[in-house]
Write a protein that holds these residues in place. Structure first.
Motif, PDB file in Angstrom:
ATOM      1  N   LEU A 171      -3.638  -6.808  -9.547  1.00 18.01           N
ATOM      2  CA  LEU A 171      -4.059  -5.470  -9.297  1.00 18.01           C
ATOM      3  C   LEU A 171      -2.497  -4.722  -8.703  1.00 18.01           C
ATOM      4  CD1 LEU A 171      -6.257  -3.051  -9.354  1.00 18.01           C
ATOM      5  CD2 LEU A 171      -6.546  -3.641  -6.970  1.00 18.01           C
ATOM      6  N   THR A 172      -2.282  -3.502  -9.459  1.00 23.81           N
ATOM      7  CA  THR A 172      -1.207  -2.902  -8.840  1.00 23.81           C
ATOM      8  C   THR A 172      -1.832  -1.603  -7.991  1.00 23.81           C
ATOM      9  OG1 THR A 172       0.248  -3.309 -10.821  1.00 23.81           O
ATOM     10  CG2 THR A 172       0.953  -1.426  -9.552  1.00 23.81           C
ATOM     11  N   LEU A 173      -1.168  -1.708  -7.067  1.00 22.00           N
ATOM     12  CA  LEU A 173      -1.457  -0.547  -6.015  1.00 22.00           C
ATOM     13  C   LEU A 173      -0.779   0.724  -6.093  1.00 22.00           C
ATOM     14  CD1 LEU A 173      -2.562  -3.055  -4.646  1.00 22.00           C
ATOM     15  CD2 LEU A 173      -2.065  -2.086  -2.546  1.00 22.00           C
ATOM     16  N   PRO A 174      -1.317   1.990  -6.045  1.00 19.23           N
ATOM     17  CA  PRO A 174      -0.555   3.121  -6.043  1.00 19.23           C
ATOM     18  C   PRO A 174       0.384   3.218  -5.045  1.00 19.23           C
ATOM     19  CG  PRO A 174      -2.687   3.345  -5.026  1.00 19.23           C
ATOM     20  CD  PRO A 174      -2.749   2.053  -5.568  1.00 19.23           C
ATOM     21  N   LYS A 175       1.519   4.007  -5.357  1.00 19.19           N
ATOM     22  CA  LYS A 175       2.771   4.212  -4.181  1.00 19.19           C
ATOM     23  C   LYS A 175       1.855   4.797  -2.810  1.00 19.19           C
ATOM     24  CE  LYS A 175       6.597   4.867  -7.334  1.00 19.19           C
ATOM     25  NZ  LYS A 175       7.646   5.698  -7.668  1.00 19.19           N
ATOM     26  N   PRO A 176       2.549   4.227  -1.791  1.00 16.71           N
ATOM     27  CA  PRO A 176       1.976   4.613  -0.417  1.00 16.71           C
ATOM     28  C   PRO A 176       2.446   5.931  -0.124  1.00 16.71           C
ATOM     29  CG  PRO A 176       3.841   3.272  -0.183  1.00 16.71           C
ATOM     30  CD  PRO A 176       3.582   3.079  -1.710  1.00 16.71           C
ATOM     31  N   ASN A 177       1.945   6.534   0.628  1.00 16.95           N
ATOM     32  CA  ASN A 177       2.305   8.192   0.917  1.00 16.95           C
ATOM     33  C   ASN A 177       3.616   8.107   1.842  1.00 16.95           C
ATOM     34  OD1 ASN A 177      -0.208   8.929  -0.021  1.00 16.95           O
ATOM     35  ND2 ASN A 177      -1.117   8.246   1.769  1.00 16.95           N
ATOM     36  N   VAL A 178       3.771   7.149   2.485  1.00 15.85           N
ATOM     37  CA  VAL A 178       5.005   7.223   3.505  1.00 15.85           C
ATOM     38  C   VAL A 178       6.260   6.379   2.897  1.00 15.85           C
ATOM     39  CG1 VAL A 178       6.269   6.846   5.600  1.00 15.85           C
ATOM     40  CG2 VAL A 178       3.705   7.453   5.497  1.00 15.85           C
ATOM     41  N   ARG A 179       7.229   7.293   2.165  1.00 12.32           N
ATOM     42  CA  ARG A 179       8.097   6.758   1.395  1.00 12.32           C
ATOM     43  C   ARG A 179       9.481   7.383   2.157  1.00 12.32           C
ATOM     44  NH1 ARG A 179       4.902   8.309  -2.406  1.00 12.32           N
ATOM     45  NH2 ARG A 179       6.301   9.559  -3.612  1.00 12.32           N
ATOM     46  N   PHE A 180      10.749   6.812   1.416  1.00 13.52           N
ATOM     47  CA  PHE A 180      12.015   7.366   1.942  1.00 13.52           C
ATOM     48  C   PHE A 180      12.182   8.697   1.444  1.00 13.52           C
ATOM     49  CE2 PHE A 180      16.441   8.122   1.316  1.00 13.52           C
ATOM     50  CZ  PHE A 180      16.885   7.636   2.479  1.00 13.52           C
TER      51      PHE A 180
ATOM     52  N   THR B  59       9.943  10.998   1.212  1.00 19.31           N
ATOM     53  CA  THR B  59       9.088  11.947   1.812  1.00 19.31           C
ATOM     54  C   THR B  59       9.595  11.887   3.224  1.00 19.31           C
ATOM     55  OG1 THR B  59       7.526  10.050   2.353  1.00 19.31           O
ATOM     56  CG2 THR B  59       7.198  11.496   0.262  1.00 19.31           C
ATOM     57  N   HIS B  60      10.003  10.713   4.061  1.00 22.67           N
ATOM     58  CA  HIS B  60      10.281  10.798   5.502  1.00 22.67           C
ATOM     59  C   HIS B  60      11.730  10.257   5.987  1.00 22.67           C
ATOM     60  CE1 HIS B  60       5.751  10.860   5.066  1.00 22.67           C
ATOM     61  NE2 HIS B  60       5.700  11.440   6.259  1.00 22.67           N
ATOM     62  N   ARG B  61      12.347  10.078   4.810  1.00 22.72           N
ATOM     63  CA  ARG B  61      13.736   9.310   4.895  1.00 22.72           C
ATOM     64  C   ARG B  61      13.597   7.731   5.585  1.00 22.72           C
ATOM     65  NH1 ARG B  61      16.836  11.500   1.664  1.00 22.72           N
ATOM     66  NH2 ARG B  61      18.715  10.872   3.096  1.00 22.72           N
TER      67      ARG B  61
ATOM     68  N   VAL C  51       2.057  -0.048   8.706  1.00 22.17           N
ATOM     69  CA  VAL C  51       2.283   0.651   9.914  1.00 22.17           C
ATOM     70  C   VAL C  51       3.871   1.188   9.792  1.00 22.17           C
ATOM     71  CG1 VAL C  51       2.707   0.332  12.415  1.00 22.17           C
ATOM     72  CG2 VAL C  51       0.850  -0.709  11.321  1.00 22.17           C
ATOM     73  N   VAL C  52       4.343   2.317   9.875  1.00 23.66           N
ATOM     74  CA  VAL C  52       5.834   2.673   9.599  1.00 23.66           C
ATOM     75  C   VAL C  52       6.408   3.403  10.727  1.00 23.66           C
ATOM     76  CG1 VAL C  52       6.978   4.062   7.888  1.00 23.66           C
ATOM     77  CG2 VAL C  52       4.754   3.125   7.108  1.00 23.66           C
ATOM     78  N   THR C  53       7.458   2.959  11.318  1.00 23.81           N
ATOM     79  CA  THR C  53       8.131   3.684  12.402  1.00 23.81           C
ATOM     80  C   THR C  53       9.236   4.611  11.668  1.00 23.81           C
ATOM     81  OG1 THR C  53       7.897   2.024  13.978  1.00 23.81           O
ATOM     82  CG2 THR C  53       9.817   3.533  14.198  1.00 23.81           C
TER      83      THR C  53
ATOM     84  N   GLY D  91      12.078  11.191  18.187  1.00 23.86           N
ATOM     85  CA  GLY D  91      10.866  10.373  18.854  1.00 23.86           C
ATOM     86  C   GLY D  91      10.628   9.404  18.218  1.00 23.86           C
ATOM     87  N   THR D  92      11.029   9.110  17.104  1.00 23.28           N
ATOM     88  CA  THR D  92      10.696   7.963  15.958  1.00 23.28           C
ATOM     89  C   THR D  92       9.112   7.481  16.274  1.00 23.28           C
ATOM     90  OG1 THR D  92      11.478   6.381  17.887  1.00 23.28           O
ATOM     91  CG2 THR D  92      13.198   6.634  16.347  1.00 23.28           C
ATOM     92  N   PRO D  93       8.557   8.460  15.770  1.00 24.19           N
ATOM     93  CA  PRO D  93       7.106   8.094  15.657  1.00 24.19           C
ATOM     94  C   PRO D  93       6.582   7.046  14.843  1.00 24.19           C
ATOM     95  CG  PRO D  93       7.501  10.113  14.382  1.00 24.19           C
ATOM     96  CD  PRO D  93       8.892   9.682  15.134  1.00 24.19           C
ATOM     97  N   THR D  94       5.786   6.487  14.980  1.00 25.73           N
ATOM     98  CA  THR D  94       5.049   5.266  14.052  1.00 25.73           C
ATOM     99  C   THR D  94       3.656   5.844  13.422  1.00 25.73           C
ATOM    100  OG1 THR D  94       6.128   3.642  15.348  1.00 25.73           O
ATOM    101  CG2 THR D  94       4.299   3.001  13.979  1.00 25.73           C
ATOM    102  N   LEU D  95       3.774   5.927  12.178  1.00 30.28           N
ATOM    103  CA  LEU D  95       2.497   6.407  11.504  1.00 30.28           C
ATOM    104  C   LEU D  95       1.957   5.009  10.829  1.00 30.28           C
ATOM    105  CD1 LEU D  95       4.106   9.458   9.319  1.00 30.28           C
ATOM    106  CD2 LEU D  95       3.159   9.340  11.963  1.00 30.28           C
ATOM    107  N   ALA D  96       0.681   5.358  10.326  1.00 29.75           N
ATOM    108  CA  ALA D  96      -0.097   4.271   9.600  1.00 29.75           C
ATOM    109  C   ALA D  96      -0.787   4.820   8.724  1.00 29.75           C
ATOM    110  CB  ALA D  96      -1.136   3.416  10.743  1.00 29.75           C
TER     111      ALA D  96
END
Length: 409
Positions: free
Chosen positions: A164-173, A175-177, A199-201, A207-212
Motif C-alpha cells: 500500500l502506497t501512502l499519500p504524501k504527508p502534509n509537512v514537507r520541505f 511547505t515548511h523548509r 514527529v517533525v522538528t 523556536g524550532t517547533p516540533t509538529l506531529a
C-alpha cells in the motif's frame, strides 16, 4: 498430497466448495483459520463464500489472536559503497545488495527464508534504499528517508505480497523548509486501526517547533496533531519502539541549563504525547547515538547507547525492568571495541533467549553476532558483509488482504 498446490487442486477437482456449503459456517471458519497464510490466500479462490469469510475484517483480526510460541525475526540488511556512520545511523550512497529474510529465532539462528522486496529497482526513490520504520502484526512500514528528504511511504505485507502506497504527508520541505523527522508505526486497539505517526522538528522556523501528524490505515489519510507537547527536538530518523499500544522515540530538549534527553511517547488510542525520563547518568552529547528497542518479550523498552566517534568508543545496553517506572532503568552491560581489529559493537534487538543481536563493524568488516549478557560471550551467526542492518519481530498475517487500494506484486 505433499504441498498446498496439490491440496488446492484437489479441492477444485472434488468441488469441495459445493460440498462445504452443507457444513456449518462456524466449522469451516475453525478449519480455515488454522491454515498457513499462503494457504488461506489460495482458499479465497475456492468459492465466493470462502473468499467473503477470509477477507472479512473480523476473520483477519481473529487470525492474529492465537498465541504462537515460535518466534521469527525479520532481518533487513544492505551492503554498498560510500558508507557513512553518524550518530549510530548508517548511510550509503550506492547499494550493492539488499536482503529481507525471516529467521526462526532458534539457538543457532540458522533457519531462514528470504522474502522478495516489493519495490522494483526502477521505481524512483530519493534514497538508495528504504528504511524499515517498524513491523506490527506482519505489516511493515517503509520510509524513503534514510538521508535525503523523500516522501515515499509504504505499508507492506510480504506474506500475501501486498503493498500500500501512502499519500504524501502534509509537512514537507516545500511547505515548511528544513526539518528533522522521526516516524513510528503501530496498532491502535481502541479503534482497531494501524497508524503511522510522524514527529517533525522545523529547523528553519523561529523556536524550532516540533509538529506531529498521523496516518490512519482505516481512513487512508494524514491528519495534523499540531505542536507536540512536551516540547522537544527530534533526532532525524530516530529509531522507534512500539510497546503496550504506545510509540517511543529518543528526543532531547533545550533548557536554560543546557540540553537533556528523554523518551517521547505517543498513545495511539488516546492520541496523547507524554514523556519517560532516561537514566539520569545519560547526558546530552552531540555525537552520541541512541537507539530504542523492545525488551522483556516486547512488554517493555530497551535503550542502546553508542559512542563510536572516539578512541574510547563504547556500547551500553539499558532496560526498563518495569515499564513506565523510571527507577527501574538498569544497565546490563558496557562494551568497548572487540578483538584485535577493535570492531565497534552496535546493538540491534533482544532475542527470545535474552541474548542481544549485535553488529560488529569497522570500515571494511561487518559481522552479526549474538551476545550472551550473562557470560558476555559472543557467538558468530555466519552473517557478514552488510553495513546496514535492522531487526524486528515478525509473524505472518492477512492484513491488507481486504484493501482494494493495496497492490499485488
Amino acid at each position: 498430497m505433499d504441498n498446498i498446490q496439490d491440496i488446492t487442486q484437489g479441492i477444485h477437482e472434488l468441488k469441495f466448495g459445493e460440498m462445504a456449503a452443507s457444513f456449518p459456517q462456524e466449522i469451516i471458519q475453525e478449519i480455515l483459520i488454522r491454515l498457513p497464510v499462503k494457504s488461506m490466500v489460495k482458499c479465497t479462490s475456492v468459492c465466493k463464500a470462502w473468499r467473503s469469510m477470509i477477507i472479512n475484517p473480523s476473520f483477519i483480526r481473529t487470525h492474529l489472536s492465537p498465541a504462537v510460541d515460535d518466534v521469527h525475526l525479520l532481518l533487513h540488511r544492505v551492503s554498498g559503497l560510500e558508507v557513512t556512520t553518524f550518530l549510530g545511523k548508517t548511510v550509503m550512497d550506492k547499494v550493492d545488495d539488499e536482503v529481507h529474510s525471516v529467521h526462526y529465532d532458534n539457538q543457532a539462528f540458522d533457519e531462514y527464508a528470504k522474502i522478495e522486496s516489493p519495490i522494483a529497482r526502477k521505481q524512483e526513490l530519493w534514497n538508495s534504499h528504504l528504511r524499515v520504520v517498524g513491523i506490527c502484526d506482519g505489516l511493515f512500514c517503509l520510509a524513503d528517508d534514510i538521508y535525503r528528504y523523500g516522501y515515499n511511504f509504504f505499508i507492506w505485507n510480504p506474506a500475501i505480497r501486498k503493498l500500500l502506497t501512502l499519500p504524501k504527508p502534509n509537512v514537507r520541505f516545500v511547505t515548511h523548509r528544513g526539518y528533522d523527522a522521526s516516524i513510528g508505526f503501530g496498532f491502535d486497539a481502541m479503534t482497531n486501526d494501524y497508524k503511522v505517526v510522524r514527529v517533525v522538528t522545523l529547523l528553519d522556523q523561529r523556536g524550532t517547533p516540533t509538529l506531529a501528524e498521523v496516518y490512519s490505515l482505516a481512513t487512508g489519510t494524514w491528519s495534523s496533531l499540531g505542536c507536540v507537547s512536551p516540547t522537544c527536538l527530534t533526532d532525524g530518523r530516530a529509531s522507534s519502539a512500539f510497546v503496550n499500544g504506545v510509540l517511543h522515540w529518543p528526543v532531547f530538549c533545550k533548557t536554560n541549563g543546557g540540553l537533556y534527553y528523554f523518551i517521547l511517547t505517543f498513545d495511539l488510542g488516546k492520541e496523547v504525547f507524554r514523556k519517560i525520563p532516561m537514566p539520569k547518568i545519560i547526558q546530552w552529547k552531540y555525537d552520541l547515538g541512541l537507539r530504542l528497542s523492545v525488551s522483556d518479550n516486547r512488554k517493555s523498552i530497551a535503550l542502546f547507547m553508542m559512542d563510536n566517534r572516539c578512541e574510547d568508543s563504547f556500547l551500553e545496553i539499558w532496560v526498563m525492568k518495569e515499564y513506565g517506572i523510571k527507577e527501574s532503568w538498569t544497565k546490563l552491560i558496557t562494551l568497548g571495541p572487540q578483538g584485535p581489529e577493535r570492531l565497534l559493537p552496535r546493538a540491534l534487538y533482544f532475542r527470545k533467549s535474552g541474548e542481544v543481536l549485535v553488529l560488529l563493524t569497522d570500515k571494511s568488516r561487518q559481522e552479526l553476532i549474538s551476545l550472551d549478557l550473562v557470560s558476555k560471550q559472543f557467538k558468530n551467526l555466519g552473517i557478514s558483509g552488510y553495513q546496514y542492518c535492522n531487526v524486528g519481530f515478525y509473524k505472518e498475517s492477512l492484513l491488507l488482504l481486504n484493501k482494494s487500494n493495496a497492490e499485488s506484486y
